[in-house]
Design a protein around this motif. Sequence first.
Motif, PDB file in Angstrom:
ATOM      1  N   SER A   1       0.848  -1.191   0.000  1.00  0.00           N
ATOM      2  CA  SER A   1       0.000   0.000   0.000  1.00  0.00           C
ATOM      3  C   SER A   1       0.886   1.244   0.000  1.00  0.00           C
ATOM      4  N   PRO A   2       0.476   2.290  -0.701  1.00  0.00           N
ATOM      5  CA  PRO A   2       1.309   3.496  -0.761  1.00  0.00           C
ATOM      6  C   PRO A   2       1.371   4.193   0.591  1.00  0.00           C
ATOM      7  N   ALA A   3       2.479   4.830   0.852  1.00  0.00           N
ATOM      8  CA  ALA A   3       2.685   5.534   2.126  1.00  0.00           C
ATOM      9  C   ALA A   3       2.347   7.010   1.943  1.00  0.00           C
ATOM     10  N   ASN A   4       1.081   7.317   1.807  1.00  0.00           N
ATOM     11  CA  ASN A   4       0.645   8.708   1.682  1.00  0.00           C
ATOM     12  C   ASN A   4       0.281   9.246   3.055  1.00  0.00           C
ATOM     13  N   ALA A   5       0.956  10.290   3.464  1.00  0.00           N
ATOM     14  CA  ALA A   5       0.674  10.895   4.756  1.00  0.00           C
ATOM     15  C   ALA A   5      -0.484  11.870   4.601  1.00  0.00           C
ATOM     16  N   LEU A   6      -1.254  11.973   5.634  1.00  0.00           N
ATOM     17  CA  LEU A   6      -2.392  12.888   5.628  1.00  0.00           C
ATOM     18  C   LEU A   6      -1.927  14.330   5.770  1.00  0.00           C
ATOM     19  N   PRO A   7      -2.657  15.272   5.209  1.00  0.00           N
ATOM     20  CA  PRO A   7      -2.308  16.688   5.407  1.00  0.00           C
ATOM     21  C   PRO A   7      -2.420  17.062   6.887  1.00  0.00           C
TER      22      PRO A   7
ATOM     23  N   ASP B   1       5.273  18.854   2.235  1.00  0.00           N
ATOM     24  CA  ASP B   1       4.137  18.546   1.373  1.00  0.00           C
ATOM     25  C   ASP B   1       2.837  18.340   2.141  1.00  0.00           C
ATOM     26  N   ARG B   2       2.898  18.447   3.462  1.00  0.00           N
ATOM     27  CA  ARG B   2       1.709  18.170   4.260  1.00  0.00           C
ATOM     28  C   ARG B   2       1.038  19.408   4.817  1.00  0.00           C
TER      29      ARG B   2
END
Length: 139
Positions: free
Chosen positions: A23-29, A62-63
Amino acid sequence: MSNTADRHQHTGPDEGRSAFEGSPANALPLTASEDRQFATLAHFGGILGFVPSLLIYLIFKDRGPFTAQESKEALNFTLPPTILALATWLLSLLPAVGGVFAVVNALIWVAIAMCSVTAGIQVNRGRPYRYALNLRLLS
């Protein structure tokens, strides 16, 4: 009693894999308060040199827009004096003029600390801060 072989049988290609594999490691804003908090920490971290603001910039740029802006400002401000302070620290090891460079080194750290605390207080109030003397190496 159940057989241990029954417990380890796989019925599909993804069975037995962790839910996080692949699963991609996309961090939440960041939320607004977190954004302000990390922006504040980037400035207060200037007391320790440029490393805290660099880490905050790289991790959170980026967050959260406020964190990206303020950590970049803090990094631009703290990088040159930290390098200068390290140079004066090395020169303070010289026997003849070491005392002078030790005092200069201490004055640099005091100036960085005072400016960083001032900036951190303003940013914690939600106001963007611009240092009076800043090279702005990162744009």
